[in-house]
Motif scaffolding. Structure first.
Motif, PDB file in Angstrom:
ATOM      1  N   GLU A  57       1.075  -1.186   0.240  1.00  0.00           N
ATOM      2  CA  GLU A  57      -0.183  -0.056   0.114  1.00  0.00           C
ATOM      3  C   GLU A  57       0.963   1.119   0.092  1.00  0.00           C
ATOM      4  O   GLU A  57       1.804   1.170   0.732  1.00  0.00           O
ATOM      5  N   GLU A  58       0.507   2.424  -0.909  1.00  0.00           N
ATOM      6  CA  GLU A  58       1.416   3.497  -0.881  1.00  0.00           C
ATOM      7  C   GLU A  58       0.569   4.818  -0.507  1.00  0.00           C
ATOM      8  O   GLU A  58      -0.695   4.737  -0.954  1.00  0.00           O
ATOM      9  N   ILE A  59       1.097   5.454   0.101  1.00  0.00           N
ATOM     10  CA  ILE A  59       0.577   7.012   0.267  1.00  0.00           C
ATOM     11  C   ILE A  59       1.858   8.121  -0.499  1.00  0.00           C
ATOM     12  O   ILE A  59       2.940   7.826  -0.248  1.00  0.00           O
ATOM     13  N   LEU A  71      -4.857   6.568 -11.647  1.00  0.00           N
ATOM     14  CA  LEU A  71      -4.945   5.621 -10.244  1.00  0.00           C
ATOM     15  C   LEU A  71      -6.182   4.521 -10.882  1.00  0.00           C
ATOM     16  O   LEU A  71      -7.386   4.928 -10.756  1.00  0.00           O
ATOM     17  N   GLY A  72      -5.759   3.411 -11.387  1.00  0.00           N
ATOM     18  CA  GLY A  72      -6.962   2.603 -11.770  1.00  0.00           C
ATOM     19  C   GLY A  72      -7.612   2.913 -13.159  1.00  0.00           C
ATOM     20  O   GLY A  72      -6.944   3.432 -13.948  1.00  0.00           O
ATOM     21  N   ALA A  73      -8.723   3.221 -13.223  1.00  0.00           N
ATOM     22  CA  ALA A  73      -9.549   4.005 -14.167  1.00  0.00           C
ATOM     23  C   ALA A  73      -9.664   5.315 -14.015  1.00  0.00           C
ATOM     24  O   ALA A  73     -10.177   6.161 -15.048  1.00  0.00           O
ATOM     25  N   GLU A  74      -9.166   5.941 -12.861  1.00  0.00           N
ATOM     26  CA  GLU A  74      -9.234   7.312 -12.661  1.00  0.00           C
ATOM     27  C   GLU A  74      -8.162   8.232 -13.193  1.00  0.00           C
ATOM     28  O   GLU A  74      -7.107   7.589 -12.989  1.00  0.00           O
ATOM     29  N   SER A  83      -2.415  14.443  -1.142  1.00  0.00           N
ATOM     30  CA  SER A  83      -2.143  13.184  -0.600  1.00  0.00           C
ATOM     31  C   SER A  83      -3.228  12.429  -1.165  1.00  0.00           C
ATOM     32  O   SER A  83      -4.312  12.441  -1.355  1.00  0.00           O
ATOM     33  N   ILE A  84      -2.415  11.008  -1.789  1.00  0.00           N
ATOM     34  CA  ILE A  84      -3.302   9.919  -2.583  1.00  0.00           C
ATOM     35  C   ILE A  84      -2.932   8.560  -2.020  1.00  0.00           C
ATOM     36  O   ILE A  84      -1.654   8.384  -1.648  1.00  0.00           O
ATOM     37  N   PRO A  91      -3.092  -0.316 -10.647  1.00  0.00           N
ATOM     38  CA  PRO A  91      -2.260   0.293 -11.563  1.00  0.00           C
ATOM     39  C   PRO A  91      -2.196   1.969 -11.292  1.00  0.00           C
ATOM     40  O   PRO A  91      -3.282   2.497 -11.049  1.00  0.00           O
ATOM     41  N   HIS A  92      -0.899   2.328 -11.341  1.00  0.00           N
ATOM     42  CA  HIS A  92      -0.799   3.717 -11.050  1.00  0.00           C
ATOM     43  C   HIS A  92       0.432   4.390 -11.911  1.00  0.00           C
ATOM     44  O   HIS A  92       1.375   3.528 -12.217  1.00  0.00           O
ATOM     45  N   ARG A  93       0.499   5.520 -12.182  1.00  0.00           N
ATOM     46  CA  ARG A  93       1.562   6.481 -12.610  1.00  0.00           C
ATOM     47  C   ARG A  93       1.306   7.700 -12.339  1.00  0.00           C
ATOM     48  O   ARG A  93       0.139   8.445 -12.187  1.00  0.00           O
TER      49      ARG A  93
END
Length: 121
Positions: A57-59, A71-74, A83-84, A91-93
């Motif tokens: 898990e990341e913050i 972030l995923g489909a968003e 902060s996320i 999936p993220h970038r």
């Protein structure tokens, strides 16, 4: 093992997703046991590779610059003070859309590991 790290003394390295990282606290280097803290720097006009972490898990906390987070489909804008949370397996970038480097503090639990990074593109 030291209980303190100065950012200026943390050597940079490139992660599998292409971002430049400075480990501020990591179990391999410090007496922290269950998490890690790093600063990621993404240069202007650069995007990290879409990836995910199956266990971690990341913050993310943006400290300088701005860009777009996938972030995923968003997909949404990120800027200083945002902060996320990135749940495991998502999936993220990030992409830096600004004229200055994008700086993000990254907290990972369990601690960051190249072995837990799966590139998706």
């Amino acid at each position: 093992m030291s209980h303190k790290t100065a950012l200026k003394n943390a050597p940079p390295y490139i992660t599998k997703d292409g971002s430049e990282i400075r480990e501020l606290l990591h179990p391999a280097l410090h007496p922290v046991r269950h998490q890690s803290l790093a600063e990621a720097v993404v240069p202007p006009g650069v995007a990290t590779v879409l990836h995910r972490h199956l266990a971690t898990e990341e913050i993310y906390h943006v400290t300088s610059g701005n860009g777009t987070m996938t972030l995923g489909a968003e997909q949404f804008a990120i800027e200083v003070g945002d902060s996320i949370v990135i749940p495991p397996g998502t999936p993220h970038r990030v992409e830096n859309l600004g004229h200055d480097s994008l700086h993000i503090l990254c907290c990972c639990a369990p601690a960051y590991s190249h072995d837990d990074t799966e590139l998706l593109e």
